[in-house]
Scaffold this active site. Structure first.
Site, PDB file in Angstrom:
ATOM      1  N   TRP A  13       0.821  -1.219   0.000  1.00  0.00           N
ATOM      2  CA  TRP A  13       0.000   0.000   0.000  1.00  0.00           C
ATOM      3  C   TRP A  13       0.853   1.266   0.000  1.00  0.00           C
ATOM      4  CZ3 TRP A  13      -4.430  -1.095   4.109  1.00  0.00           C
ATOM      5  CH2 TRP A  13      -5.139  -2.234   3.698  1.00  0.00           C
ATOM      6  N   LYS A  14       2.140   1.132   0.215  1.00  0.00           N
ATOM      7  CA  LYS A  14       3.050   2.289   0.273  1.00  0.00           C
ATOM      8  C   LYS A  14       2.498   3.319   1.271  1.00  0.00           C
ATOM      9  CE  LYS A  14       4.594   1.071  -4.324  1.00  0.00           C
ATOM     10  NZ  LYS A  14       5.124   1.473  -5.615  1.00  0.00           N
ATOM     11  N   HIS A  98      12.734  -2.181  -0.916  1.00  0.00           N
ATOM     12  CA  HIS A  98      11.944  -1.725  -2.064  1.00  0.00           C
ATOM     13  C   HIS A  98      12.741  -0.656  -2.827  1.00  0.00           C
ATOM     14  CE1 HIS A  98       8.793   0.172  -4.421  1.00  0.00           C
ATOM     15  NE2 HIS A  98       8.135  -0.955  -4.284  1.00  0.00           N
ATOM     16  N   GLU A 170      11.219  -6.376  -9.243  1.00  0.00           N
ATOM     17  CA  GLU A 170      10.453  -5.192  -9.608  1.00  0.00           C
ATOM     18  C   GLU A 170      11.320  -4.274 -10.466  1.00  0.00           C
ATOM     19  OE1 GLU A 170       7.013  -4.493  -6.637  1.00  0.00           O
ATOM     20  OE2 GLU A 170       8.753  -3.411  -5.911  1.00  0.00           O
ATOM     21  N   SER A 216       3.273  -2.395 -12.108  1.00  0.00           N
ATOM     22  CA  SER A 216       2.046  -2.213 -12.888  1.00  0.00           C
ATOM     23  C   SER A 216       1.269  -3.514 -13.113  1.00  0.00           C
ATOM     24  CB  SER A 216       2.362  -1.512 -14.221  1.00  0.00           C
ATOM     25  OG  SER A 216       2.935  -0.240 -13.972  1.00  0.00           O
ATOM     26  N   GLY A 237       1.295  -2.625  -6.316  1.00  0.00           N
ATOM     27  CA  GLY A 237       1.220  -1.293  -5.714  1.00  0.00           C
ATOM     28  C   GLY A 237      -0.153  -0.688  -5.935  1.00  0.00           C
ATOM     29  N   GLY A 238      -0.256   0.176  -6.915  1.00  0.00           N
ATOM     30  CA  GLY A 238      -1.482   0.943  -7.169  1.00  0.00           C
ATOM     31  C   GLY A 238      -2.761   0.121  -7.177  1.00  0.00           C
TER      32      GLY A 238
END
Ligand code: 13P
Length: 254
Positions: A13-14, A98, A170, A216, A237-238
């Site tokens: 979720w950063k 990360h 990543e 992505s 992520g997003g």
């Protein structure tokens, strides 16, 4: 999908979600993913939401991860969080190294390896991130970067600890850009990493390590990526910030 290793789909979720927002998200995920047994599902909220999210997912298949931790067990390290503090909230996984931390906090492979050792000492499973930048890929240096990051970030770990470590490949150019690595690019990098693990440790250890792809990942590209033999999950992520897209990524990986 028949896989050699159990897939692990994790949401990073950063620096997103207040406690209230985090609870809304996991409550939705709990309903959507109630019966999923085929893949390991992990959410990695910011530290401030770990306590409440931990309680909210108690009776679910969702497991908890943190996004970073200190290599030190206790003491005068202002602003840091130790492994035992994560354990209080039943955290099982911790993302280490990360690319955003490598870039903004200047984390080195050696520091990441110290953190990985500290995580294992506390029975937390590290998710160790590696991957090249766009400039490095364009210069044909992807393998060279991995040859440095993989041994450097796992230095000092035993074979057994490595087998219980998750590696997240990543490529930095694919993070948050909407540009996913092609399935061929992902498989090639994952196979290369597994080959490095076989050289550094041994063949059977290398076969046990789960290697996630990150960059992505979306519902629409999940199936194809997860079908690659050396891709053992995703670090999202997003698309992990909304119930619909994260649930669909998990479902599409099955
Ligand atoms: P995006 O899925 O937003 O590209 O982020 C990937 C990532 O950095 C997960 O750790």
């Amino acid at each position: 999908m028949k896989k050699e290793r159990k897939l692990i789909i994790a949401g990073n979720w950063k620096m997103n979600k207040t406690v209230a927002e985090a609870l809304g998200l996991v409550r939705g995920l709990k309903i959507e993913l109630a019966n999923v047994k085929e893949v390991d599902i992990v959410v990695c909220p910011p530290f401030t939401a770990l306590s409440e999210v931990s309680k909210a997912i108690l009776d679910s298949v969702i497991r908890l991860g943190a996004q970073n931790m200190s290599p030190n067990p206790v003491g005068a390290f202002t602003g840091e969080i130790a492994a035992v503090m994560l354990k209080e909230f039943s955290v099982r996984y911790v993302i280490l190294g990360h690319s955003e931390r490598r870039q903004y906090q200047k984390e080195s492979d050696a520091l990441i390896a110290q953190k990985a050792l500290a995580a294992h000492a506390a029975s937390l499973k590290p998710i160790v991130c590696v991957g090249e930048t766009l400039a490095e890929r364009e210069a044909g240096q992807t393998e060279k970067v991995l040859q440095t990051q993989v041994p450097g970030s796992l230095a000092g770990l035993t074979r057994e600890q490595v087998a219980e470590t998750i590696i997240a490949y990543e490529p930095v150019w694919a993070i948050g850009t909407g540009k996913t690595a092609t399935t061929a690019q992902a498989q090639q990098a994952h196979a290369f990493i597994r080959g490095l693990l076989a050289q550094l440790f041994d063949e059977s250890t290398a076969r046990r390590v789960r290697i996630q792809y990150g960059g992505s990942v979306k519902p629409a590209n999940t199936r194809e990526l997860m079908a690659q033999p050396d891709v053992d999950g995703a670090l999202v992520g997003g698309a992990s910030l909304e119930v619909r897209s994260f649930a669909d990524i998990v479902k599409n990986s099955i």
